[in-house]
Design a protein around this motif. Structure first.
Motif, mmCIF file in Angstrom:
data_model
loop_
_atom_site.group_PDB
_atom_site.id
_atom_site.type_symbol
_atom_site.label_atom_id
_atom_site.label_comp_id
_atom_site.label_asym_id
_atom_site.label_seq_id
_atom_site.Cartn_x
_atom_site.Cartn_y
_atom_site.Cartn_z
ATOM 1 N N ASP A 4 0.826 -1.207 0.000
ATOM 2 C CA ASP A 4 0.000 0.000 0.000
ATOM 3 C C ASP A 4 0.863 1.262 0.000
ATOM 4 O O ASP A 4 0.533 2.253 -0.641
ATOM 5 C CB ASP A 4 -0.940 0.023 1.211
ATOM 6 C CG ASP A 4 -2.115 -0.928 1.060
ATOM 7 O OD1 ASP A 4 -2.691 -0.960 -0.052
ATOM 8 O OD2 ASP A 4 -2.451 -1.621 2.022
ATOM 9 N N GLY A 8 0.894 3.858 -2.990
ATOM 10 C CA GLY A 8 0.528 5.237 -2.677
ATOM 11 C C GLY A 8 1.545 6.229 -3.194
ATOM 12 O O GLY A 8 1.200 7.275 -3.754
ATOM 13 N N ASN A 40 -5.267 10.759 -3.270
ATOM 14 C CA ASN A 40 -5.496 9.321 -3.084
ATOM 15 C C ASN A 40 -4.202 8.598 -2.704
ATOM 16 O O ASN A 40 -4.207 7.710 -1.849
ATOM 17 C CB ASN A 40 -6.089 8.696 -4.337
ATOM 18 C CG ASN A 40 -7.520 9.095 -4.570
ATOM 19 O OD1 ASN A 40 -8.199 9.579 -3.674
ATOM 20 N ND2 ASN A 40 -7.995 8.917 -5.800
ATOM 21 N N SER A 43 -3.341 9.334 0.917
ATOM 22 C CA SER A 43 -4.227 8.590 1.818
ATOM 23 C C SER A 43 -3.803 7.128 1.916
ATOM 24 O O SER A 43 -3.784 6.542 3.007
ATOM 25 C CB SER A 43 -5.671 8.670 1.330
ATOM 26 O OG SER A 43 -6.138 9.988 1.395
ATOM 27 N N ARG A 44 -3.450 6.552 0.790
ATOM 28 C CA ARG A 44 -3.036 5.147 0.785
ATOM 29 C C ARG A 44 -1.727 4.957 1.547
ATOM 30 O O ARG A 44 -1.553 3.999 2.293
ATOM 31 C CB ARG A 44 -2.894 4.665 -0.656
ATOM 32 C CG ARG A 44 -2.748 3.191 -0.777
ATOM 33 C CD ARG A 44 -2.974 2.753 -2.191
ATOM 34 N NE ARG A 44 -3.024 1.308 -2.244
ATOM 35 C CZ ARG A 44 -3.249 0.620 -3.332
ATOM 36 N NH1 ARG A 44 -3.484 1.255 -4.460
ATOM 37 N NH2 ARG A 44 -3.273 -0.680 -3.325
ATOM 38 N N LYS A 45 -0.806 5.910 1.383
ATOM 39 C CA LYS A 45 0.465 5.858 2.096
ATOM 40 C C LYS A 45 0.234 6.017 3.599
ATOM 41 O O LYS A 45 0.832 5.305 4.405
ATOM 42 C CB LYS A 45 1.401 6.945 1.585
ATOM 43 C CG LYS A 45 2.768 6.910 2.193
ATOM 44 C CD LYS A 45 3.618 8.055 1.645
ATOM 45 C CE LYS A 45 4.835 8.298 2.481
ATOM 46 N NZ LYS A 45 4.555 8.732 3.829
ATOM 47 N N TYR A 47 -2.431 5.207 5.238
ATOM 48 C CA TYR A 47 -3.043 3.953 5.686
ATOM 49 C C TYR A 47 -1.958 2.910 5.971
ATOM 50 O O TYR A 47 -1.993 2.231 7.000
ATOM 51 C CB TYR A 47 -4.029 3.448 4.627
ATOM 52 C CG TYR A 47 -4.556 2.058 4.862
ATOM 53 C CD1 TYR A 47 -5.417 1.794 5.924
ATOM 54 C CD2 TYR A 47 -4.189 1.005 4.036
ATOM 55 C CE1 TYR A 47 -5.904 0.517 6.153
ATOM 56 C CE2 TYR A 47 -4.674 -0.276 4.252
ATOM 57 C CZ TYR A 47 -5.530 -0.512 5.310
ATOM 58 O OH TYR A 47 -6.001 -1.785 5.535
#
Length: 67
Positions: A4, A8, A40, A43-45, A47
């Protein structure tokens, strides 16, 4: 490194490129697409950072800057 996190970062880089190209060419749609990709990707990073913090047992895993 977590998948992820790498995905990201890749998405953020792609977003920076799209934003730059959109800015240079005056293509507002591509610029906006780049801004969305940057958000996006971040946000993924974040997470992935939170998952890492939980695994490490950090007191506040919701704070991605904890290491």
């Amino acid at each position: 490194m977590d998948k992820d996190k790498t995905d990201g970062i890749k998405e953020q880089v792609k977003g920076w490129v799209d934003t730059a190209i959109g800015t240079v060419t005056g293509d507002e749609e591509r610029k906006l697409k780049g801004d969305v990709e940057i958000t996006n990707g971040a946000s993924r990073k974040d997470y992935a950072d939170q998952k890492d913090n939980i695994e490490k047992g950090v007191e506040d895993p919701g704070e991605p800057t904890n290491t």
